[in-house]
Design a protein around this motif. Sequence first.
Motif, short mmCIF file in Angstrom:
data_model
loop_
_atom_site.label_atom_id
_atom_site.label_comp_id
_atom_site.label_asym_id
_atom_site.label_seq_id
_atom_site.Cartn_x
_atom_site.Cartn_y
_atom_site.Cartn_z
N ILE A 1 53.17 45.68 29.43
CA ILE A 1 51.64 45.92 29.65
C ILE A 1 50.88 44.50 30.35
O ILE A 1 50.02 44.94 31.25
N VAL A 2 51.19 43.54 29.73
CA VAL A 2 50.38 42.32 30.12
C VAL A 2 50.72 41.96 31.78
O VAL A 2 50.12 41.55 32.45
N ARG A 3 52.09 42.19 31.91
CA ARG A 3 52.34 41.99 33.42
C ARG A 3 51.64 42.97 34.13
O ARG A 3 51.25 42.60 35.30
N ILE A 4 51.69 44.22 33.79
CA ILE A 4 50.93 45.07 34.75
C ILE A 4 49.54 44.77 34.83
O ILE A 4 48.98 44.69 36.03
N LEU A 5 48.81 44.38 33.76
CA LEU A 5 47.42 44.09 33.76
C LEU A 5 47.26 42.99 34.54
O LEU A 5 46.16 42.72 35.36
N ILE A 6 47.95 41.92 34.40
CA ILE A 6 47.81 40.67 35.49
C ILE A 6 48.00 40.93 36.91
O ILE A 6 47.03 40.36 37.61
N VAL A 7 49.18 41.77 37.16
CA VAL A 7 49.17 41.93 38.77
C VAL A 7 48.16 42.96 39.06
O VAL A 7 47.31 42.66 40.29
N THR A 8 47.57 43.88 38.15
CA THR A 8 46.44 44.74 38.72
C THR A 8 45.09 43.93 38.78
O THR A 8 44.49 44.07 39.70
N ASN A 9 44.83 42.95 37.74
CA ASN A 9 43.75 42.18 37.94
C ASN A 9 43.67 41.02 38.96
O ASN A 9 42.88 40.58 39.66
#
Length: 406
Positions: free
Chosen positions: A292-300
């Motif tokens: 989830i953290v990886r997805i949020l970092i990429v999205t951000n």
Amino acid sequence: SPFFSWLSLFLSGGQVHHFSLRLVSVFALIGIGLISFFSAKRFGGVKSAWPALAFSLTSVAVVNMSTRAEEGLLTAFFMACAWLTWYSISRKSKRWFRAWFWGIFFTSLAASINGPHMYLFFYLPTLFMTRPTDVRKRLVMLPHLSAVSFNVLIIIAVQYLLTHFASSRDLAFTFFSTDVTPFQRPDSPFEDGYIKESLKFAFNSLSYYLPWTFIAWTGFCEAYRLVEKTSDAGPEVFRFMRKVTCVLFFAFMFYPETNAYSLLPLIYPLSVMAALHYPIYARRYGKFVNNIVRILIVTNFIALAAIAIFIYPLLNEQHNNYQTLHLNSALYLIIAGIIVSILCFFKMFKRQALWYKISFTVILIYFSVDSARHMRMDEFEYSKQQTAELIESSINDPSKLVYNFS
């Protein structure tokens, strides 16, 4: 009560500035973080101490309040001191007079800043504490009554001395605050019915503690009670913090027209309790949360890049000084966010603990949201100081218009 104003003036060196007014909140937040750190270290060791520090410093409510010149975080700091001293002294050394005295003393400091209702934060949970000692019986015993008497004498002495030195009756000192801003504002007008408003309050309270709401639930889950029984501090500290959190949460939830920020003092017990359960949570859900953290970092990162595209044409336009200040702030946040986002893709970041990754992700999201907020140029046409000057000039000259409602 002038305590908050005096402290703000003292920290600013006598020169009031928009940044110095927020120093009280910043230092109070640091104090909450340190208390959470050392409490978690004492009850669960170093493996829980650093997560407790991160939990107490990076929630949505804490970030919002740390940028305001309001009393909320200072009140939360004094209530953390009250709960910690009362529990530690009463459980470890069994010196009940000292425990009651310091607990009531720090609660009185919180009440002097945010109103007498802060005594409710201290006393209401004690009415439900029956294990390992029935605290209700001790409320009518000599140690408690003596501690109350001494604190009342201190309040009367402070009230008398400072009122005696007041230059006029209008400037007379009042120990308890009667101008309470964050706790008396309802989240919304009480128009949609009792149940609906109560559910809104509960939802706001949970959202204000994000992202750590997804870890804080472990303190109330039966599956994690084994951790409490094998803890160095024993299950008593968990029962104490659970009682404080649950009693105050439901008391304010079912009280009409309250604000979720009124539960800001619960940052301390929630952070410590979540940190003590963190090691087993990380083992069970670490892989899922990392994804989830990886997805949020990429999205951000994509969001920051999009904001950077939108800010480029604004840099070539003419703006007043106030708008330029906000535009530069947005630019700095975007640059910092992009640099930190790139660092997150390196192996060094991937090796860090789960709480560390979540904290950095929260900071990155804050960078993108705040940078977008600073780009609303139409809202920054006039600074607050310019608006105040315009209002003052309109009072002196009624022919000058400040607002045009046509």
